[in-house]
Design a protein around this motif. Structure first.
Motif, PDB file in Angstrom:
ATOM      1  N   ASP A  77       9.707   3.927  14.042  1.00 61.04           N
ATOM      2  CA  ASP A  77      10.059   5.322  13.813  1.00 61.04           C
ATOM      3  C   ASP A  77       9.038   6.236  14.477  1.00 61.04           C
ATOM      4  O   ASP A  77       8.189   5.787  15.246  1.00 61.04           O
ATOM      5  CB  ASP A  77      10.179   5.613  12.308  1.00 61.04           C
ATOM      6  CG  ASP A  77       8.896   5.300  11.545  1.00 61.04           C
ATOM      7  OD1 ASP A  77       7.816   5.238  12.168  1.00 61.04           O
ATOM      8  OD2 ASP A  77       8.958   5.132  10.309  1.00 61.04           O
ATOM      9  N   LYS A  78       9.107   7.515  14.170  1.00 57.49           N
ATOM     10  CA  LYS A  78       8.227   8.467  14.842  1.00 57.49           C
ATOM     11  C   LYS A  78       6.763   8.280  14.457  1.00 57.49           C
ATOM     12  O   LYS A  78       5.872   8.831  15.104  1.00 57.49           O
ATOM     13  CB  LYS A  78       8.662   9.895  14.527  1.00 57.49           C
ATOM     14  CG  LYS A  78       8.507  10.308  13.075  1.00 57.49           C
ATOM     15  CD  LYS A  78       8.952  11.759  12.896  1.00 57.49           C
ATOM     16  CE  LYS A  78       8.760  12.231  11.477  1.00 57.49           C
ATOM     17  NZ  LYS A  78       9.169  13.646  11.312  1.00 57.49           N
ATOM     18  N   TYR A  79       6.525   7.485  13.420  1.00 55.32           N
ATOM     19  CA  TYR A  79       5.147   7.239  13.001  1.00 55.32           C
ATOM     20  C   TYR A  79       4.572   5.973  13.632  1.00 55.32           C
ATOM     21  O   TYR A  79       3.408   5.653  13.429  1.00 55.32           O
ATOM     22  CB  TYR A  79       5.069   7.138  11.475  1.00 55.32           C
ATOM     23  CG  TYR A  79       5.579   8.373  10.766  1.00 55.32           C
ATOM     24  CD1 TYR A  79       4.930   9.592  10.890  1.00 55.32           C
ATOM     25  CD2 TYR A  79       6.738   8.308  10.002  1.00 55.32           C
ATOM     26  CE1 TYR A  79       5.413  10.728  10.253  1.00 55.32           C
ATOM     27  CE2 TYR A  79       7.223   9.441   9.356  1.00 55.32           C
ATOM     28  CZ  TYR A  79       6.554  10.645   9.484  1.00 55.32           C
ATOM     29  OH  TYR A  79       7.036  11.766   8.854  1.00 55.32           O
ATOM     30  N   GLY A  80       5.400   5.247  14.373  1.00 52.85           N
ATOM     31  CA  GLY A  80       4.908   4.051  15.035  1.00 52.85           C
ATOM     32  C   GLY A  80       5.794   2.835  14.808  1.00 52.85           C
ATOM     33  O   GLY A  80       6.884   2.930  14.234  1.00 52.85           O
ATOM     34  N   TYR A  81       5.315   1.709  15.293  1.00 53.85           N
ATOM     35  CA  TYR A  81       6.042   0.437  15.207  1.00 53.85           C
ATOM     36  C   TYR A  81       5.259  -0.512  14.310  1.00 53.85           C
ATOM     37  O   TYR A  81       4.049  -0.664  14.468  1.00 53.85           O
ATOM     38  CB  TYR A  81       6.196  -0.176  16.603  1.00 53.85           C
ATOM     39  CG  TYR A  81       6.802  -1.556  16.631  1.00 53.85           C
ATOM     40  CD1 TYR A  81       8.181  -1.732  16.773  1.00 53.85           C
ATOM     41  CD2 TYR A  81       6.002  -2.696  16.521  1.00 53.85           C
ATOM     42  CE1 TYR A  81       8.739  -2.998  16.803  1.00 53.85           C
ATOM     43  CE2 TYR A  81       6.552  -3.964  16.548  1.00 53.85           C
ATOM     44  CZ  TYR A  81       7.922  -4.107  16.696  1.00 53.85           C
ATOM     45  OH  TYR A  81       8.471  -5.365  16.721  1.00 53.85           O
ATOM     46  N   HIS A  82       5.938  -1.122  13.358  1.00 57.13           N
ATOM     47  CA  HIS A  82       5.255  -2.126  12.548  1.00 57.13           C
ATOM     48  C   HIS A  82       6.262  -3.126  11.978  1.00 57.13           C
ATOM     49  O   HIS A  82       7.467  -2.847  11.921  1.00 57.13           O
ATOM     50  CB  HIS A  82       4.427  -1.479  11.420  1.00 57.13           C
ATOM     51  CG  HIS A  82       5.239  -0.792  10.372  1.00 57.13           C
ATOM     52  ND1 HIS A  82       5.782   0.457  10.548  1.00 57.13           N
ATOM     53  CD2 HIS A  82       5.587  -1.179   9.117  1.00 57.13           C
ATOM     54  CE1 HIS A  82       6.430   0.836   9.449  1.00 57.13           C
ATOM     55  NE2 HIS A  82       6.333  -0.140   8.574  1.00 57.13           N
TER      56      HIS A  82
ATOM     57  N   LYS B 244      10.896  16.537   2.371  1.00 59.04           N
ATOM     58  CA  LYS B 244      10.632  17.835   2.989  1.00 59.04           C
ATOM     59  C   LYS B 244       9.128  18.076   3.129  1.00 59.04           C
ATOM     60  O   LYS B 244       8.655  18.631   4.125  1.00 59.04           O
ATOM     61  CB  LYS B 244      11.280  18.939   2.164  1.00 59.04           C
ATOM     62  CG  LYS B 244      12.816  18.903   2.204  1.00 59.04           C
ATOM     63  CD  LYS B 244      13.427  19.984   1.349  1.00 59.04           C
ATOM     64  CE  LYS B 244      14.946  20.040   1.520  1.00 59.04           C
ATOM     65  NZ  LYS B 244      15.612  18.770   1.200  1.00 59.04           N
ATOM     66  N   ILE B 245       8.373  17.624   2.129  1.00 57.14           N
ATOM     67  CA  ILE B 245       6.919  17.737   2.217  1.00 57.14           C
ATOM     68  C   ILE B 245       6.388  16.858   3.343  1.00 57.14           C
ATOM     69  O   ILE B 245       5.516  17.257   4.122  1.00 57.14           O
ATOM     70  CB  ILE B 245       6.266  17.331   0.880  1.00 57.14           C
ATOM     71  CG1 ILE B 245       6.653  18.339  -0.211  1.00 57.14           C
ATOM     72  CG2 ILE B 245       4.747  17.243   1.015  1.00 57.14           C
ATOM     73  CD1 ILE B 245       6.184  17.948  -1.587  1.00 57.14           C
ATOM     74  N   ARG B 246       6.967  15.646   3.472  1.00 58.34           N
ATOM     75  CA  ARG B 246       6.525  14.716   4.509  1.00 58.34           C
ATOM     76  C   ARG B 246       6.715  15.315   5.904  1.00 58.34           C
ATOM     77  O   ARG B 246       5.895  15.102   6.799  1.00 58.34           O
ATOM     78  CB  ARG B 246       7.282  13.400   4.388  1.00 58.34           C
ATOM     79  CG  ARG B 246       6.757  12.312   5.310  1.00 58.34           C
ATOM     80  CD  ARG B 246       7.574  11.038   5.217  1.00 58.34           C
ATOM     81  NE  ARG B 246       7.496  10.449   3.899  1.00 58.34           N
ATOM     82  CZ  ARG B 246       8.527  10.318   3.065  1.00 58.34           C
ATOM     83  NH1 ARG B 246       9.729  10.761   3.430  1.00 58.34           N
ATOM     84  NH2 ARG B 246       8.381   9.759   1.881  1.00 58.34           N
ATOM     85  N   GLU B 247       7.806  16.062   6.079  1.00 57.17           N
ATOM     86  CA  GLU B 247       8.065  16.676   7.375  1.00 57.17           C
ATOM     87  C   GLU B 247       6.994  17.700   7.749  1.00 57.17           C
ATOM     88  O   GLU B 247       6.766  17.964   8.934  1.00 57.17           O
ATOM     89  CB  GLU B 247       9.439  17.345   7.365  1.00 57.17           C
ATOM     90  CG  GLU B 247      10.612  16.378   7.339  1.00 57.17           C
ATOM     91  CD  GLU B 247      10.641  15.473   8.553  1.00 57.17           C
ATOM     92  OE1 GLU B 247      10.376  15.968   9.673  1.00 57.17           O
ATOM     93  OE2 GLU B 247      10.913  14.266   8.390  1.00 57.17           O
ATOM     94  N   MET B 248       6.324  18.264   6.754  1.00 59.51           N
ATOM     95  CA  MET B 248       5.299  19.278   7.017  1.00 59.51           C
ATOM     96  C   MET B 248       3.910  18.673   7.208  1.00 59.51           C
ATOM     97  O   MET B 248       2.988  19.347   7.657  1.00 59.51           O
ATOM     98  CB  MET B 248       5.262  20.294   5.867  1.00 59.51           C
ATOM     99  CG  MET B 248       6.547  21.099   5.726  1.00 59.51           C
ATOM    100  SD  MET B 248       6.431  22.389   4.459  1.00 59.51           S
ATOM    101  CE  MET B 248       6.366  21.394   2.961  1.00 59.51           C
TER     102      MET B 248
END
Length: 287
Positions: free
Chosen positions: A143-148, A267-271
């Motif tokens: 995902d946008k946070y990386g590959y694992h 929604k918080i995570r998106e910020m």
């Protein structure tokens, strides 16, 4: 006296002996406009060193080049069809009806067997003493946070009322049972869990095996409707295991948690800066 049928009987006995030693495995892939994922899954399946494999592809009428791919690779496909269907579980039911193997496993587009010798390792457990075989899964998240990746042991059967033991990509079911108990096409997310729970309460024999069976692409998990996911599993629990205070409280709490995740936490995570999410994942040893 030697009958003209004696030779046939000997051949039939040899064939039965070979089939018991090397049971025929039907691997079924359903697809719809996911050509790149299909390529990956196809490559994994035809690379298996176990040879008594029937490969079936049920396509929902893709328009992305899938049909051309199927034509070009038909020599490595036992049966395929491309036609409109009523969704993923309807397509999976079609695949089961087309199968002629002793055992069935479903491998979705983008998913793979863990290794080239996976079916060889599993086949030694596929005999008449058991009806359902399941093992470990390696989950892949990109995902946008990386590959694992991470591996998960199957859940204990004692909690089958709330969790499928393993994802269906790591579950083998005898063909006659799969055909007898088709997937419930009214369910959007959990028809595989429904099937496993149904055959479990019917008294069929389950066995966990010490094999990592599949590499499951979990990257699309974020798009899953978690509230519907909980509702379906809740209904499965009530349908096959009745109601108990413990079970009702469990699903109430899960529903509340997923509601918070969907409406507030996400929604918080998106910020939050991506670097913070990565740091948290590493701290929690997610990867």
């Amino acid at each position: 006296m030697v009958s003209k049928y004696d030779g046939f009987k000997d051949f039939a006995a040899q064939e039965q002996s070979l089939r018991e030693k090397y049971p025929k495995i039907s691997v079924i892939t359903v697809s719809f406009n996911r050509l790149e994922g299909l390529r990956e899954t196809f490559s994994s399946i035809i690379s298996q060193t176990y040879k008594n494999v029937e490969y079936i592809i049920i396509d929902g009428g893709s328009q992305d080049g899938t049909v051309d791919f199927l034509h070009k690779n038909s020599a490595n496909i036992s049966y395929w069809v491309s036609e409109k269907d009523a969704g993923i579980y309807d397509a999976m039911n079609k695949g089961a009806l087309a199968a002629t193997g002793d055992w069935i496993i479903f491998m979705n587009c983008g998913d793979k067997f863990f290794a080239e010798d996976t079916l060889v390792n599993v086949a030694e457990y596929l005999d008449n003493s058991v009806d359902v075989i399941y093992g470990r899964t390696e989950y892949v998240v990109n995902d946008k946070y990386g590959y694992h990746t991470y591996q998960r042991q199957p859940y204990n059967l004692s909690i089958i009322w709330r969790e499928i033991p393993s994802c269906h990509q790591s579950i083998f079911v005898k063909r006659e049972i799969q055909v007898k108990y088709p997937f419930d096409t009214l369910l959007a997310w959990c028809a595989d869990h429904d099937l496993v729970a149904k055959i479990y309460v019917a008294g069929y024999r389950f066995q966990e095996v010490p094999v990592v069976i599949s590499r499951f692409d979990a990257s699309g998990g974020a798009s899953r409707d978690l509230l519907s996911f909980t509702k379906e599993r809740w209904s499965i629990c009530r349908r096959y295991f009745g109601k108990s205070l413990q079970q009702e409280l469990y699903f109430m709490n899960e529903y509340k948690s997923f509601w918070l995740e969907k409406n507030i936490i996400s929604k918080i995570r998106e910020m939050v800066p991506s670097e913070w999410i990565l740091t948290l994942r590493k701290y929690r040893k997610i990867y």
